[in-house]
Structures are given as C-alpha cells and as structure tokens.
Design an enzyme around this catalytic site. Structure first.
Site, PDB file in Angstrom:
ATOM      1  N   HIS A  91      13.552  11.268   4.051  1.00 59.28           N
ATOM      2  CA  HIS A  91      12.931  12.520   4.478  1.00 59.28           C
ATOM      3  C   HIS A  91      12.827  13.536   3.347  1.00 59.28           C
ATOM      4  O   HIS A  91      11.757  14.117   3.162  1.00 59.28           O
ATOM      5  CB  HIS A  91      13.581  13.131   5.726  1.00 59.28           C
ATOM      6  CG  HIS A  91      12.613  14.081   6.354  1.00 59.28           C
ATOM      7  ND1 HIS A  91      11.569  13.674   7.141  1.00 59.28           N
ATOM      8  CD2 HIS A  91      12.449  15.412   6.203  1.00 59.28           C
ATOM      9  CE1 HIS A  91      10.822  14.702   7.468  1.00 59.28           C
ATOM     10  NE2 HIS A  91      11.335  15.781   6.909  1.00 59.28           N
ATOM     11  N   TRP A  93       7.704  -0.471   3.865  1.00 59.76           N
ATOM     12  CA  TRP A  93       8.227   0.177   2.650  1.00 59.76           C
ATOM     13  C   TRP A  93       9.645   0.684   2.855  1.00 59.76           C
ATOM     14  O   TRP A  93      10.366   0.956   1.907  1.00 59.76           O
ATOM     15  CB  TRP A  93       7.306   1.324   2.210  1.00 59.76           C
ATOM     16  CG  TRP A  93       7.512   2.622   2.954  1.00 59.76           C
ATOM     17  CD1 TRP A  93       7.061   2.925   4.201  1.00 59.76           C
ATOM     18  CD2 TRP A  93       8.224   3.771   2.484  1.00 59.76           C
ATOM     19  NE1 TRP A  93       7.445   4.197   4.541  1.00 59.76           N
ATOM     20  CE2 TRP A  93       8.157   4.752   3.493  1.00 59.76           C
ATOM     21  CE3 TRP A  93       8.895   4.099   1.307  1.00 59.76           C
ATOM     22  CZ2 TRP A  93       8.745   6.008   3.379  1.00 59.76           C
ATOM     23  CZ3 TRP A  93       9.492   5.351   1.198  1.00 59.76           C
ATOM     24  CH2 TRP A  93       9.409   6.288   2.226  1.00 59.76           C
ATOM     25  N   HIS A 153      15.279  11.879  12.813  1.00 63.53           N
ATOM     26  CA  HIS A 153      14.094  11.936  13.685  1.00 63.53           C
ATOM     27  C   HIS A 153      13.169  10.759  13.426  1.00 63.53           C
ATOM     28  O   HIS A 153      12.245  10.514  14.190  1.00 63.53           O
ATOM     29  CB  HIS A 153      13.369  13.289  13.567  1.00 63.53           C
ATOM     30  CG  HIS A 153      12.665  13.537  12.271  1.00 63.53           C
ATOM     31  ND1 HIS A 153      12.603  14.778  11.702  1.00 63.53           N
ATOM     32  CD2 HIS A 153      11.977  12.724  11.437  1.00 63.53           C
ATOM     33  CE1 HIS A 153      11.908  14.725  10.573  1.00 63.53           C
ATOM     34  NE2 HIS A 153      11.519  13.487  10.399  1.00 63.53           N
ATOM     35  N   HIS A 154      13.419  10.020  12.333  1.00 63.01           N
ATOM     36  CA  HIS A 154      12.622   8.807  12.063  1.00 63.01           C
ATOM     37  C   HIS A 154      13.136   7.629  12.884  1.00 63.01           C
ATOM     38  O   HIS A 154      12.524   6.563  12.867  1.00 63.01           O
ATOM     39  CB  HIS A 154      12.698   8.441  10.576  1.00 63.01           C
ATOM     40  CG  HIS A 154      12.026   9.442   9.685  1.00 63.01           C
ATOM     41  ND1 HIS A 154      10.692   9.372   9.379  1.00 63.01           N
ATOM     42  CD2 HIS A 154      12.503  10.545   9.051  1.00 63.01           C
ATOM     43  CE1 HIS A 154      10.376  10.381   8.582  1.00 63.01           C
ATOM     44  NE2 HIS A 154      11.445  11.117   8.377  1.00 63.01           N
ATOM     45  N   THR A 164       7.700  26.464   6.847  1.00 65.59           N
ATOM     46  CA  THR A 164       6.354  25.941   6.598  1.00 65.59           C
ATOM     47  C   THR A 164       5.316  26.919   7.140  1.00 65.59           C
ATOM     48  O   THR A 164       4.270  27.153   6.501  1.00 65.59           O
ATOM     49  CB  THR A 164       6.170  24.549   7.245  1.00 65.59           C
ATOM     50  OG1 THR A 164       7.307  23.752   6.913  1.00 65.59           O
ATOM     51  CG2 THR A 164       4.922  23.860   6.748  1.00 65.59           C
ATOM     52  N   GLU A 189      12.354  12.719   0.470  1.00 65.34           N
ATOM     53  CA  GLU A 189      11.252  12.135  -0.308  1.00 65.34           C
ATOM     54  C   GLU A 189       9.896  12.686   0.159  1.00 65.34           C
ATOM     55  O   GLU A 189       9.000  12.938  -0.644  1.00 65.34           O
ATOM     56  CB  GLU A 189      11.287  10.600  -0.180  1.00 65.34           C
ATOM     57  CG  GLU A 189      10.080   9.862  -0.740  1.00 65.34           C
ATOM     58  CD  GLU A 189       9.955   9.909  -2.254  1.00 65.34           C
ATOM     59  OE1 GLU A 189      10.932  10.266  -2.925  1.00 65.34           O
ATOM     60  OE2 GLU A 189       8.854   9.600  -2.760  1.00 65.34           O
ATOM     61  N   ASP A 202       7.017  22.514 -25.456  1.00 63.22           N
ATOM     62  CA  ASP A 202       6.966  21.138 -24.935  1.00 63.22           C
ATOM     63  C   ASP A 202       8.048  21.011 -23.877  1.00 63.22           C
ATOM     64  O   ASP A 202       8.724  21.991 -23.547  1.00 63.22           O
ATOM     65  CB  ASP A 202       7.186  20.128 -26.080  1.00 63.22           C
ATOM     66  CG  ASP A 202       6.554  18.774 -25.775  1.00 63.22           C
ATOM     67  OD1 ASP A 202       6.773  18.267 -24.662  1.00 63.22           O
ATOM     68  OD2 ASP A 202       5.821  18.235 -26.621  1.00 63.22           O
ATOM     69  N   SER A 244      13.006   6.444 -13.496  1.00 60.82           N
ATOM     70  CA  SER A 244      11.883   7.215 -14.048  1.00 60.82           C
ATOM     71  C   SER A 244      11.823   8.605 -13.395  1.00 60.82           C
ATOM     72  O   SER A 244      11.673   9.620 -14.091  1.00 60.82           O
ATOM     73  CB  SER A 244      10.577   6.444 -13.809  1.00 60.82           C
ATOM     74  OG  SER A 244       9.485   7.261 -14.087  1.00 60.82           O
ATOM     75  N   SER A 245      11.946   8.634 -12.075  1.00 56.10           N
ATOM     76  CA  SER A 245      11.878   9.916 -11.367  1.00 56.10           C
ATOM     77  C   SER A 245      13.021  10.838 -11.777  1.00 56.10           C
ATOM     78  O   SER A 245      12.831  12.036 -11.971  1.00 56.10           O
ATOM     79  CB  SER A 245      11.964   9.709  -9.856  1.00 56.10           C
ATOM     80  OG  SER A 245      10.934   8.882  -9.437  1.00 56.10           O
ATOM     81  N   HIS A 271       0.852  -1.198   0.000  1.00 54.34           N
ATOM     82  CA  HIS A 271       0.000   0.000   0.000  1.00 54.34           C
ATOM     83  C   HIS A 271       0.890   1.252   0.000  1.00 54.34           C
ATOM     84  O   HIS A 271       0.683   2.183  -0.788  1.00 54.34           O
ATOM     85  CB  HIS A 271      -0.917  -0.020   1.226  1.00 54.34           C
ATOM     86  CG  HIS A 271      -1.583   1.295   1.530  1.00 54.34           C
ATOM     87  ND1 HIS A 271      -2.638   1.782   0.787  1.00 54.34           N
ATOM     88  CD2 HIS A 271      -1.342   2.221   2.490  1.00 54.34           C
ATOM     89  CE1 HIS A 271      -3.020   2.957   1.278  1.00 54.34           C
ATOM     90  NE2 HIS A 271      -2.247   3.248   2.318  1.00 54.34           N
ATOM     91  N   SER A 278      -0.675  27.101  -3.980  1.00 48.94           N
ATOM     92  CA  SER A 278      -0.266  28.495  -4.184  1.00 48.94           C
ATOM     93  C   SER A 278      -0.785  29.060  -5.501  1.00 48.94           C
ATOM     94  O   SER A 278      -0.781  30.272  -5.693  1.00 48.94           O
ATOM     95  CB  SER A 278       1.267  28.605  -4.161  1.00 48.94           C
ATOM     96  OG  SER A 278       1.760  28.147  -2.934  1.00 48.94           O
ATOM     97  N   TYR A 323       9.340  15.589   1.181  1.00 51.81           N
ATOM     98  CA  TYR A 323       9.177  16.916   0.574  1.00 51.81           C
ATOM     99  C   TYR A 323       9.027  16.832  -0.928  1.00 51.81           C
ATOM    100  O   TYR A 323       8.415  17.706  -1.546  1.00 51.81           O
ATOM    101  CB  TYR A 323      10.323  17.845   1.005  1.00 51.81           C
ATOM    102  CG  TYR A 323      10.216  18.100   2.489  1.00 51.81           C
ATOM    103  CD1 TYR A 323       9.225  18.932   2.983  1.00 51.81           C
ATOM    104  CD2 TYR A 323      11.013  17.424   3.386  1.00 51.81           C
ATOM    105  CE1 TYR A 323       9.063  19.113   4.342  1.00 51.81           C
ATOM    106  CE2 TYR A 323      10.855  17.591   4.755  1.00 51.81           C
ATOM    107  CZ  TYR A 323       9.873  18.431   5.220  1.00 51.81           C
ATOM    108  OH  TYR A 323       9.696  18.591   6.567  1.00 51.81           O
ATOM    109  N   LYS A 327       4.730  29.730   4.825  1.00 54.84           N
ATOM    110  CA  LYS A 327       3.819  29.365   3.733  1.00 54.84           C
ATOM    111  C   LYS A 327       2.360  29.451   4.189  1.00 54.84           C
ATOM    112  O   LYS A 327       1.517  30.040   3.508  1.00 54.84           O
ATOM    113  CB  LYS A 327       4.127  27.947   3.241  1.00 54.84           C
ATOM    114  CG  LYS A 327       5.365  27.905   2.380  1.00 54.84           C
ATOM    115  CD  LYS A 327       5.539  26.566   1.735  1.00 54.84           C
ATOM    116  CE  LYS A 327       6.540  26.664   0.596  1.00 54.84           C
ATOM    117  NZ  LYS A 327       6.058  27.391  -0.566  1.00 54.84           N
ATOM    118  N   ARG A 333       1.589   0.059  15.215  1.00 55.31           N
ATOM    119  CA  ARG A 333       1.262  -0.028  13.789  1.00 55.31           C
ATOM    120  C   ARG A 333       1.735  -1.356  13.223  1.00 55.31           C
ATOM    121  O   ARG A 333       2.468  -2.095  13.889  1.00 55.31           O
ATOM    122  CB  ARG A 333       1.896   1.154  13.037  1.00 55.31           C
ATOM    123  CG  ARG A 333       3.388   1.193  13.130  1.00 55.31           C
ATOM    124  CD  ARG A 333       3.981   2.485  12.605  1.00 55.31           C
ATOM    125  NE  ARG A 333       3.944   2.578  11.165  1.00 55.31           N
ATOM    126  CZ  ARG A 333       4.858   3.234  10.427  1.00 55.31           C
ATOM    127  NH1 ARG A 333       5.858   3.860  11.022  1.00 55.31           N
ATOM    128  NH2 ARG A 333       4.768   3.287   9.124  1.00 55.31           N
TER     129      ARG A 333
END
Lengths: 160, 533
Positions: B255, B144, B304-305, B330, B257, B108, B171-172, B79, B270, B259, B333, B452
C-alpha cells in the site's frame, strides 16, 4: 562557495572556500535517527512475529543511508582559508579548525589551473612557490574553481 | 562578499560534455541519467503495453482465442510488474533526477556514481525478469502480489523473479537515498524546507516511504525463496507457517507502494496547475502536510486489500476507517488544486489538459477506492473487474497522465524546443477518450460479477469487454503519437525561452533551455521570485 571576508585595515584579503551545505550535522543526525527509528520499529515488529528476514535488509539499507548522509556531510564540512597579506600567502585547511597550514612568499606564488587531458575530469587549482604545490578548491565545481583562480591571480598580483 | 553569480555569466563557455556511448554508460550527470530513466520507462511502457494488448485481444470475446490460460496469467502478472517497477517508478525517478537538482539550485545529485549504478541495475533486472518467458515453467503467472503457495509453484523462473525484485528494490533504495542526501545537503542558500517546490516535497516523502517499505518486500520475497529452496516454513502451512501472513507483509509494503507511485504525480500536478492558472499554489503548507499525512496513513491501511481472507471484526473496522481517513488529506489536495484554478487566468496547453484530466479522473479512481474500502461492499467487489477499473483509474489516468503532463511541461526545458502543441493536444484527446472507453466499462462488468485474471468469461459480459478492448487498442496506438511528438520536439520546433511558460516560477525556469551540462555550479540566491510556485 567562495566568500571573501571584509577587507581588514591592513589590506589583507581573506577567502573562505566551503562546499554548499544546507543542513547542519546535528540536524542530519536527527533526521537520520528519525528515519532509522521508523524503519527499525517496522523491522522489529516483524522480527517479533517470527518474520526475521526483514531486519537484515532494514539494517543494510540504514547503513547505506547513514554512509550516504555521512559522506555528503563530511564533504560539506571542509574549509579552506586563503589569506593574502602584503608579503605572504597563507593557506589553512581543516574542518572544525585549521588542521594544516602552508605559508608562501607572495612574490613567488603562482596560481596554476591545471586542466586534465580528459574533459570528464575536473581541473586542479594549485598554489605553487619554490617547488612546492598545494591544491585548493578541490570540492568546488569547475566554474567555481575557474572563478577562484581568476580572483586569486588578481588578488596576488594586486599587491605584488 | 560572495562570488555567487547566475549561470548566464559562464554557462556556455566551459560546457564540457563527454560524447559517444561512454557518455551514457558512465554518466554521473543528473540530466543524462534522468534522460536514461525516462527513455527506459518509455520503452518499458510499450513492453508492458504490448502485454496489455494481448490481454485485451484475448478478452475481446468470450472463449479462448489466442493464448492459453497459463500464458494469459503470465501476461497479467508481467504487465503489472513491468508497469509498476519498469514504467511509473523509473519515470518518476527520471523526472526527479532531471528536476530536483535544478529546482533546489544544486549542481548535481549528492552521490552521482550511485545515481549511475541505480539506473544501470534496472535494464539488467528487467532482462532477467523478461527472460523467464523462455524458461521451463514460463514467466511468473501467480499475480504481481506473488502470494504463496501459488507463486512457489512457478518453474525455473522463480529465483529470477525473486532476484529481479531484489535488484529493483536496491535500485529504488539507492535512488531514494540520493534524493534525501541531495535535498538535505545541497539546497541553495535561502531555500528552506518550506520554500521547496511541491514536486521536491513529494519526492522527499516518497523517498521516506521507499526507505520504510522496501526492506519489508525484500524480506518477504527472501522468505519465499528460503521456503522453496532451503526448507524453511515461513509461509508453508504444512510446516507451521502461515501463507496469509505473506499477504499481510506484502501489502504492508504494497500500500505505501501505491503512494510511492502517486505522490510524485501529485507533485507534478502541483507544479503545472499554478503555472497555467498564473497564480501561486493555493494552500502550499496544507499541501505539504497533506502529502506527509497520506504517507503516514498509508502504513495503517494495508489489510483493506485482503478483507476477504478473514480477520476479526475489530480489524475490519479499523482498516475500513483508516482507509476512509486517507480521503481527508487527498481531498485537501484536490480542493487546493481547484482553489488554485479559481479565478486564475487559465490557459489550456497540453500539460494543463493532462493535469486537469488527472484531477478529474484520479478523483474517480479515489472514489471507487473509497467504495472498495467499505468492508461489506468489498466482499462483493473483491477480485472483480471493478478493482481493475479502480486501480487503472489511479495508476493510468492518475500516475501516467501526470507523468505525461510533466513530460510536456518540461520537454521544452530539456530539449530547448517547443513541442508541437497541436499534436500534443491531439495526443491528449485521443488518450483521454480512449482511456475512458477502456476502463470505465470495467466498472460495469466488475459490479456485474466478472472476475479478474481470467482469459474467458460469461457471454453476458461480451459487449462491455469488446468496447473496453477497442478503447485499449486506441489508447495503445495513441501513445505512438506521444513518441512522435517527443522525437519531433528533440529535432525541431520553436526555440524555447528560459521561462518557457508565462506563469512558470522557480529556479529551474531561470536556466537556459536546454540547460547547460553543468548547472548551478555556483549556488543561486533564492528569493520570493524564485521560491516555490
């Protein structure tokens, strides 16, 4: 992009054809170096700590980025200058300066827009005279190329 | 003189467009490729959503109901992989493909063939990943994050997982390179970097993040592969390696990722808020610098993870304060979005509703993130449903809601038809209510200690899990309505004007709706009226 230089006193008309390029080669190089610096610093840090397999991927990726930026910048550096005088048509092509020059007699010069049988492929804009053909506006888009064909026809005819 | 003209003069007389399957297979047109990305993301949204439904059905009550624990864990792992790499990232790239060239006045993307390749890698990668369900050992079930040594115990699916990650990374990267080359080289004359729409800015920064972080992931998963098959010991403790080091490397990618997933969402919002507030974006420059600051700081907060794996006190303090500091840009924003709305002539069409919900609900996710960033508190929250609630507020009510807002915002431009506003609003309210019913209770069970990634739980958590599951089923069903709105909009609806929305500004709104197959074949001139909104 097609620009016509201001009309000269002798009535010659000069068209400069160039791809749209919004960043100079120097600025691109600077940006590339900055991106590469960050990426290589990260990969280098991991290399020093024994995690050697990050660097090859960074290297490959930066090569690809460099190739992409170089290709687009290289495309963007092309110039074609078409000058129509009272009795001749001159086409100069090159990057930093004229690298090739073709001269035609204006009276015998025809502007041919050759469309491809398949709509996916772009048309070709040719200047033809006495069995010689040269292609111009290769890096233009379809609409621009068609617009240029009309303008050149009209300009060459105007003095004929 | 210049022969620069606007599209109106020529757009419909030579609008050659290939037809049939070939149009899509070999397309180099940014709009077609953008459409393919978006359709792919929508399909994967339902694939990943179906997995979420299995998870919520199993958790509806304590005990084992429908699936065995191994399959349940495969569901949570797949998932996440599907939603992150198959939905949010491709949807963001799809929007970038559609909108970035039109926003900067380019005909293009800079490298159209690479654009085609970067899309077509995706379906093959996901077929590979999903095929692991039918392999010996089943699909990846170790999370994951792919932590060793657990992930290396996966059966035949292991190399498929690794190569899928590589393909998705390639791809990315190709997408990121294309966006950088396009924005650097193909901006319309007069469009400097500080005239770029915020959506384009957020994508440039996202592309930089991808370039900096993706090789780290590629290297990390390759080291997993060599550890399992080629006798290396990068992460094998018995061979002198360090499994915890993988966690450091993974989150060094992971991390940023986060963002990569959320910055394009900031860009979409925006664009939308000024349009429906009928005011220019408040603090454009500070928005650009805040985006860059968030991206920069994202490289200094990864640990922090993993506070609970153990690290020196100085490390804990550093990563705690670094994490807290991200709240500053943040906050800038969020302040600017609110200031844009302040005394604006606001209307509340579906895109604006989704954007408003984004501001509020993403902030909830941000605040719970701050709570998790406090090291001693994280020891309590870690690996509980509180974390699940936090990142779903960020990624569902954050990223997905912004993508929904963007889809409604630009749908009339893409299709030439207005969508059914009533159905759009119904979709919004059903989604917003159900998503809160789904995820808010997970804060409670998490704080009460429910872990979890488990298929069973203590009976004390039953009620909130039941409510959460009901919310989940309702949210899943609500998204079918979105599909219907999109189909209806493609087939029928009031013709959309060029500008579509009264307050819309920018080059993309000077094009007809739908835009012709080839746009801005002559670069437009950018002036105050067409610069960023």
């Amino acid at each position: 992009m097609i620009h016509e230089l201001k009309a000269a006193p002798d009535q010659r008309r000069t068209f400069v054809i160039a791809p749209n390029q919004s960043m100079s080669w120097k600025e691109l190089l600077l940006a590339y170096c900055a991106i590469s610096g960050v990426s290589l610093a990260i990969a280098g840090y991991f290399w020093v700590h024994g995690l050697t397999l990050v660097l090859p991927f960074s290297g490959l990726e930066l090569l690809a980025l460099g190739a992409a930026l170089y290709t687009t910048a290289w495309r963007g550096g092309a110039r074609e200058v078409i000058t129509i005088t009272d009795d001749s048509v001159h086409v100069e092509t090159g990057r930093t300066g004229p690298e090739q020059r073709h001269d035609f007699q204006r009276y015998w010069t025809r502007v041919v827009l050759r469309r491809h049988w398949n709509a996916w492929h772009p048309s070709r804009l040719l200047l033809c005279s006495r069995g010689v053909e040269i292609e111009v506006g290769r890096f233009l888009n379809e609409q621009e190329r068609r617009g240029l064909a009309e303008v050149l026809r009209s300009a060459i005819k105007q003095y004929a | 003189m210049s022969y620069g003209t606007t599209h109106e003069r020529h757009h419909d007389d030579h609008d050659h467009k290939p037809t049939g399957l070939g149009r899509w297979l070999f397309s180099t047109n940014h709009k077609d490729i953008g459409t393919m990305y978006l359709v792919f993301a929508l399909i994967m949204f339902f694939v990943g959503g179906a997995m979420a439904m299995v998870i919520r059905a199993e958790l509806f009550q304590p005990g084992l109901q429908y699936v065995d624990p191994q399959f349940f864990n495969a569901m949570t792992t797949m998932h996440a992989l599907v939603m992150i790499f198959g939905v949010i990232m491709p949807a963001g790239v799809g929007l970038a493909n559609w909108m970035v060239p039109m926003m900067i006045g380019a005909p293009d993307m800079a490298l159209p063939r690479m654009n085609n390749m970067s899309f077509w890698i995706l379906p093959f990668a996901f077929i590979m990943l999903l095929s692991t369900f039918f392999m010996e050992g089943g699909a990846p079930a170790g999370g994951w994050t792919m932590y060793p040594p657990l992930i290396t115990q996966l059966g035949d699916g292991f190399p498929f997982l690794i190569f899928t990650v590589h393909f998705l990374g390639v791809s990315s990267i190709m997408g990121a390179i294309n966006i950088i080359a396009t924005v650097f080289n193909m901006r319309a004359p007069g469009m400097g970097f500080m005239q770029l729409p915020l959506f384009v800015w957020t994508w440039i920064v996202t592309a930089f993040l991808l370039i900096a972080s993706m090789p780290v992931l590629a290297g990390a998963v390759t080291m997993l592969l060599t550890d399992k098959y080629f006798g290396t010991s990068f992460f094998v403790a018995a061979g002198g390696g360090d499994p915890v080091m993988f966690q450091h490397i993974f989150w060094f990618f992971g991390h940023p990722e986060v963002y990569i997933l959320i910055l394009p969402a900031f860009g979409i919002v925006s664009q939308i808020i000024p349009t429906f507030s009928r005011k220019p974006l408040f603090g454009y420059e500070s928005m650009v610098y805040a985006t860059a600051a968030i991206a920069f700081l994202s490289f200094f907060v990864w640990a922090h993870h993993m506070f609970t794996v153990g690290m020196p006190l100085a490390g804990e303090l550093f990563f705690m304060y670094a994490t807290m500091s991200i709240a500053v840009p943040t906050g800038v924003k969020v302040f600017n979005w609110i200031a844009t709305m302040w005394r604006g002539s606001m209307t509340f069409e579906t895109p604006m509703l989704f954007a408003l919900a984004f501001v509020i609900l993403f902030s909830i996710g941000g605040f719970s993130g701050l709570m998790l960033g406090i090291t001693p508190a994280d020891f309590q929250y870690h690996d509980t449903y509180f974390v699940v609630a936090h990142f779903h507020y960020v990624l569902v009510t954050g990223a997905i809601f912004a993508l929904m807002a963007g889809a409604y915002f630009w749908l009339p431009k893409w299709t030439g038809h207005m969508y059914d506003e009533k159905l759009g609003q119904l979709h919004f309210w059903l989604s917003t209510i159900s998503v809160n019913v789904l995820f808010f209770p997970q804060h409670f069970v998490g704080l009460a200690g429910m872990p979890r990634r488990i298929p069973d739980y203590a009976v004390q958590f039953t009620e909130w899990n039941m409510i959460s599951s009901i919310g989940g089923f309702a949210f899943g069903l609500s998204q079918l309505l979105f599909v219907w709105v999109v189909i209806k909009c493609i087939r029928e609806g009031k013709a959309a004007s060029e500008q579509v929305w009264e307050g819309a500004r920018g080059l993309e709104w000077t094009l007809p709706s739908p835009p012709p197959f080839h746009t801005f074949t002559v670069p437009p001139k950018v002036d105050a009226a067409t610069a960023h909104s």
